[in-house]
Write an enzyme that holds these catalytic residues in place. Structure first.
Site, PDB file in Angstrom:
ATOM      1  CE1 TYR A  48      -3.660   2.522   0.406  1.00 22.64           C
ATOM      2  CE2 TYR A  48      -2.362   3.396   2.224  1.00 22.64           C
ATOM      3  CZ  TYR A  48      -3.403   3.525   1.327  1.00 22.64           C
ATOM      4  OH  TYR A  48      -4.183   4.647   1.353  1.00 22.64           O
ATOM      5  CG  ASP A  62      -2.706  13.249   4.026  1.00 22.43           C
ATOM      6  OD1 ASP A  62      -2.732  13.494   2.802  1.00 22.43           O
ATOM      7  OD2 ASP A  62      -3.398  12.368   4.568  1.00 22.43           O
ATOM      8  CG  ASP A  89      -4.385   8.220  -0.452  1.00 19.62           C
ATOM      9  OD1 ASP A  89      -5.317   8.661  -1.143  1.00 19.62           O
ATOM     10  OD2 ASP A  89      -4.121   8.646   0.698  1.00 19.62           O
ATOM     11  CG  ASP A  91      -4.763  12.681  -1.750  1.00 20.10           C
ATOM     12  OD1 ASP A  91      -4.823  11.856  -0.827  1.00 20.10           O
ATOM     13  OD2 ASP A  91      -3.805  13.471  -1.875  1.00 20.10           O
ATOM     14  CG  HIS A 116      -7.869   4.684  -1.743  1.00 23.99           C
ATOM     15  ND1 HIS A 116      -7.896   5.942  -1.196  1.00 23.99           N
ATOM     16  CD2 HIS A 116      -6.841   4.037  -1.142  1.00 23.99           C
ATOM     17  CE1 HIS A 116      -6.943   6.057  -0.298  1.00 23.99           C
ATOM     18  NE2 HIS A 116      -6.271   4.909  -0.254  1.00 23.99           N
ATOM     19  CD  GLU A 118      -9.487  11.507   0.203  1.00 24.71           C
ATOM     20  OE1 GLU A 118      -9.492  12.514   0.937  1.00 24.71           O
ATOM     21  OE2 GLU A 118      -8.633  10.609   0.274  1.00 24.71           O
ATOM     22  CB  CYS A 126      -5.215  13.092   8.059  1.00 25.60           C
ATOM     23  SG  CYS A 126      -5.078  11.453   8.807  1.00 25.60           S
ATOM     24  NE  ARG A 161     -10.325   8.444   2.824  1.00 25.51           N
ATOM     25  CZ  ARG A 161      -9.246   8.991   3.374  1.00 25.51           C
ATOM     26  NH1 ARG A 161      -8.053   8.502   3.080  1.00 25.51           N
ATOM     27  NH2 ARG A 161      -9.358  10.022   4.187  1.00 25.51           N
ATOM     28  CD  GLU A 191      -9.905   6.698   6.947  1.00 25.44           C
ATOM     29  OE1 GLU A 191      -9.974   5.611   7.533  1.00 25.44           O
ATOM     30  OE2 GLU A 191      -8.837   7.163   6.502  1.00 25.44           O
ATOM     31  CG  ASN A 213      -6.653   3.445   7.386  1.00 22.33           C
ATOM     32  OD1 ASN A 213      -5.541   2.982   7.624  1.00 22.33           O
ATOM     33  ND2 ASN A 213      -6.867   4.745   7.302  1.00 22.33           N
TER      34      ASN A 213
END
Length: 299
Positions: A48, A62, A89, A91, A116, A118, A126, A161, A191, A213
């Site tokens: 990952y 982040d 990731d 974003d 993924h 989101e 985050c 996500r 999440e 996660n």
């Protein structure tokens, strides 16, 4: 030698086959290519690549400051050294519909097995911090539909996500997840679930794999692999764990230098040069050019 022997499209196909078995797949986070090689050597199912880690690697928080170019380049460097599938990731997809489409094709070209995307509002936070905002369902759906339509390899995993649990509760997370699956998501990353029951309810409500996660110091308890498997979770990530361990060890080493003037007392905590060279396959390079590896390593 050099990079992985398995081409990207084959890694994606094999990953999809494993995912279809229903077993739980474990993806520790890699903070650089070398750590990805170690993850493979230890026998995990995949690698990952965390957006938080990539940001931290650049000395940034982040909050959506990294670019597609930066993420694709570093993720590609990590993915190419391992025969394991690598998930990154992405974003919010680095923009809206057309940007998301470009993101997916760029990550395909970089050799990733999936990503993924989101449903947070930019600038994102985050996932385990307070103060998050999410976009409306229509915008979230448009992002995932654009991603699914843009991919050229059907085995490239499009994971959606959703961060809506922290804002509107579990029922909203389930409803949002169903809409994202209808839009083309192959898997769901819910999440900041609060407990095992929430993971179980999310998994039971969906016909696609659910990812958990297990990030330290967050809102979710750190459940074991067995606990997650028992409630129907099919993928688990530890996104920042290896970076946190490495940075903790680095800080202790620097403190030792300041207090003791050398690192003699820390030698037992270090990766030995012989182990590093073995991980890097120095000896394999000898078959290509004996002038590269022409020495003996002693412990």
């Amino acid at each position: 030698m050099l990079y992985a022997k398995t081409p990207a499209h084959e890694k994606r196909r094999l990953f999809r086959e494993r995912l279809a078995t229903g077993e739980l797949l474990c993806f520790p986070g890699a903070f650089n290519p070398l750590s990805a090689k170690l993850i493979e050597r230890k026998g995990f199912d995949g690698v990952y690549i965390s957006g938080a880690v990539l940001s931290a690697d650049l000395g940034l928080p982040d909050i959506g400051l990294t670019t597609l170019t930066e993420v694709a380049q570093r993720a590609g460097q990590i993915a190419r050294v391992t025969d394991l599938p690598s998930i990154v990731d992405a974003d919010t997809g680095f923009g809206e519909a057309m940007n998301v489409a470009r993101t997916v094709q760029t990550l395909e070209d970089a050799g990733l097995a999936g990503c993924h995307i989101e449903d947070q509002v930019n600038p994102k936070r985050c996932g385990h911090l307070d103060g998050k905002e999410v976009v409306g369902t229509s915008t979230a759906v448009q992002r995932i539909r654009s991603a699914a339509d843009a991919r050229r390899d059907d085995n490239f995993l499009i994971m959606a996500r959703t961060d809506i649990r922290a804002l509107e509760g579990l029922d909203a997370a389930i409803d949002r997840s169903k809409a994202l699956v209808d839009a083309g998501a192959d898997a769901i990353f819910g999440e900041a679930m609060r407990d095992l029951s929430e993971f179980e309810q999310l998994a039971a409500a969906l016909d696609v794999p659910v990812l958990a996660n297990m990030t330290e110091f967050g809102k979710s308890e750190l459940f074991t692999v067995d606990q997650l498997r028992d409630v129907g979770v099919r993928m688990v990530i530890w996104p920042v764990s290896t970076l946190r361990m490495a940075m903790g060890a680095t800080e202790r080493a620097l403190d030792t230098l300041l207090s003791e003037g050398n690192l003699t007392s820390q030698l037992g905590a270090m990766q030995h040069r012989a182990d590093l060279y073995d991980l890097l396959d120095y000896e394999e390079y000898n078959s290509f050019d004996s002038s590269i590896f022409n020495f003996q390593i002693t412990k």
